[in-house]
Design an enzyme around this catalytic site. Structure first.
Site, PDB file in Angstrom:
ATOM      1  CG  ASP A  15      -3.584 -49.942  17.895  1.00 39.72           C
ATOM      2  OD1 ASP A  15      -4.688 -50.033  18.442  1.00 39.72           O
ATOM      3  OD2 ASP A  15      -2.779 -50.882  17.819  1.00 39.72           O
ATOM      4  CD  GLU A 187      -5.551 -50.185  25.787  1.00 41.68           C
ATOM      5  OE1 GLU A 187      -4.554 -50.921  25.896  1.00 41.68           O
ATOM      6  OE2 GLU A 187      -6.612 -50.580  25.284  1.00 41.68           O
TER       7      GLU A 187
END
Length: 529
Positions: A15, A187
């Site tokens: 991420d 997302e």
């Protein structure tokens, strides 16, 4: 030509959020249940990276005792504006089933090395929060919104809300600005402004092998957003031949030399499926098309291992030493602890100078207080070694060298006590939550100065031991499969990576201690001893 070799951050570094401050570049990555929270790497050229001080070092910023596996810190966002670093992060308390408890916070610092502020609570409506600094000075939070209701799209879109620096809180209405594309599972939103457009970069397709980066744009911040006709602009899906799989979850940076790059998540499976190193970070060079859309500079949508570096003078860093003698007052930055910070009640570098002393606490199944110090597995072929001093007098006391993924999956070479054999050495395993003992306990004459080693070779590992009066290494049980130490669980998706660690357990509560003289982590090209 100077080249970037991917992944730039090997091992568990998912991420990525990349930002620039002047001519310095920083990437923040998720740490989940490992402490300290959020891993930050620094670079001056996008080729060479080194870890620096983590920002979340206090339980007042991050209290994870009791957090579930693959809970804790999800998808941080690091940004820089007007001399201030802003770090947004999520502390996930529940994630299985219909509900997700995802608490989002902000901390700030004027120096990337800290000190970082106490957290400002933002919201809990969803995860992957990101802060956008608009040209007019206003700041906006975006995050995906989670809809738990039956029959609804759980990934319900991207929500925008203003953040007031003066009031230190979100203010005004929360507006759903983007429902996502047909790929779904929308997302990881990041907003950018470029040549009059607001660009919304999102991750879609889920964080597995269908992962992707998609783009939408609008002339106004609140939309409507036009979807890029060439989406997804980055993915590995459909190309099992690629070395870099799971490409997605991107963030952008413009270099001080005027070039664009995307940091993004990847995975490198063994046996075609199992990402034992966890999800890693890569970089791709980007360009802008004539009609104003973001594109990979390679003219494709697939990630490359070798990428042209920016036109910046190379700036390498000294490599970290392979051996840690535990002779510093604090743990090195490559060490992590599980859920709780190191403190003198269970960890000391001073009580036995030159040793790491750990006091035994709870079992490997605990999500509260484990005595474990561990570092990321960052290579498919490597070995780790330590020297242990330990005097167990009960089977509930254990210490040794562990390959650890989470409370359900680990492989552990441990010294313990047996009523008939006395002090002994054995291997225990948890595989998808099922406990086993893989080796009949080997009696030991003495455990003072016993050396322990693990050799990792892609999908397997072998443990070794050596006694104080004999320098020879002896194998303990042969080769064992370690593919269960990966994201790919048959039960439920998970998000971390394999660690190599030192740990002590005292299930009787007497806090029996063990001392570790040193730790060596060495990447190798073979499995010969």
């Amino acid at each position: 030509m100077n080249m970037i070799t991917n992944p730039i951050l090997r091992g568990f570094h998912p991420d990525p959020s990349i930002c620039r401050a002047g001519e310095d570049y920083y990437i923040a990555t998720s740490t989940f249940e490992w402490f300290p929270g959020v891993r930050i790497h620094h670079s001056r050229d996008l080729v060479h990276w080194k870890p620096i001080q983590s920002p979340l070092t206090r339980t007042s910023q991050l209290h994870m005792e009791g957090n579930i596996d693959s809970g804790g810190v999800w998808a941080p966002c690091l940004s820089y504006d007007n001399g201030v670093f802003y770090l947004i992060y999520t502390d996930v308390k529940s994630r299985v089933g219909a509900f997700k408890d995802t608490h989002n916070y902000l901390v700030t610092a004027t120096d990337i090395e800290g000190p970082w502020s106490e957290p400002v609570y933002l919201n809990s409506s969803g995860f992957d929060p990101s802060l956008f600094h608009d040209e007019d000075g206003r700041k906006w939070l975006v995050n995906m919104i989670w809809d738990h209701r039956k029959g609804k799209n759980r990934f319900s879109g991207i929500v925008l809300q203003e953040f007031s620096v003066q009031e230190q809180k979100l203010t005004g209405p929360a507006v759903n600005i983007f429902k996502g594309t047909e790929l779904g599972l929308t997302e990881a939103p990041h907003l950018y402004k470029y040549k009059g457009y607001y660009y919304l970069l999102t991750a879609e397709g889920g964080t597995g092998y269908e992962h992707a980066v998609t783009v939408a744009r609008s002339r106004t911040l609140q939309g409507p957003y036009e979807v890029d006709p060439a989406n997804p602009i980055l993915t590995s899906y459909g190309r099992p031949d690629l070395k870099l799989q799971k490409a997605g979850h991107g963030s952008l940076v413009e270099t001080h030399s005027g070039e664009w790059y995307m940091a993004h998540l990847v995975g490198r499976p063994v046996n075609g499926q199992f990402c034992t190193l966890g999800r890693e970070t890569a970089l791709q060079q980007c360009t802008w098309s004539e009609d104003g859309w973001l594109r990979l500079a390679n003219g494709d949508r697939y990630p490359e291992v070798q990428v042209p570096a920016p036109k910046i003078k190379p700036h390498p860093f000294e490599p970290a030493p392979e051996m840690d003698h535990f002779d510093q007052p604090m743990l090195r930055s490559d060490w992590n602890t599980l859920r709780i910070p190191p403190d003198p009640t269970w960890l000391s570098l001073a009580e036995h100078p030159g040793y790491l002393r750990l006091r035994g606490m709870e079992s490997m199944s605990s999500t509260h207080r484990q005595s474990m110090v561990a570092r990321r597995l960052q290579a498919f072929a490597c070995e780790a070694e330590t020297c242990l001093e330990f005097a167990p007098d009960h089977p509930q006391q254990m210490a040794g060298l562990i390959l650890y993924y989470d409370t359900k999956d680990y492989l552990y070479l441990r010294v313990t006590y047996h009523e008939e054999k006395g002090q002994c050495l054995g291997i225990i395993q948890s595989r998808y939550g099922v406990y086993d003992e893989l080796l009949e306990d080997i009696p030991l004459k003495s455990v003072n100065g016993i050396r322990l080693k693990v050799v990792v070779d892609h999908d397997r590992a072998c443990f070794y031991y050596a006694l104080q009066d004999n320098p020879s290494w002896y194998p303990a049980g042969g080769w064992f499969d370690i593919t269960h130490l990966s994201d790919e669980s048959p039960e439920y998706i998970r998000f971390t990576g394999t660690y190599i660690g030192l740990c002590v357990q005292d299930l009787g509560g007497t806090r029996k201690h063990a001392d570790f003289d040193y730790f060596v982590y060495k990447e190798t090209n073979s499995t010969t001893i």
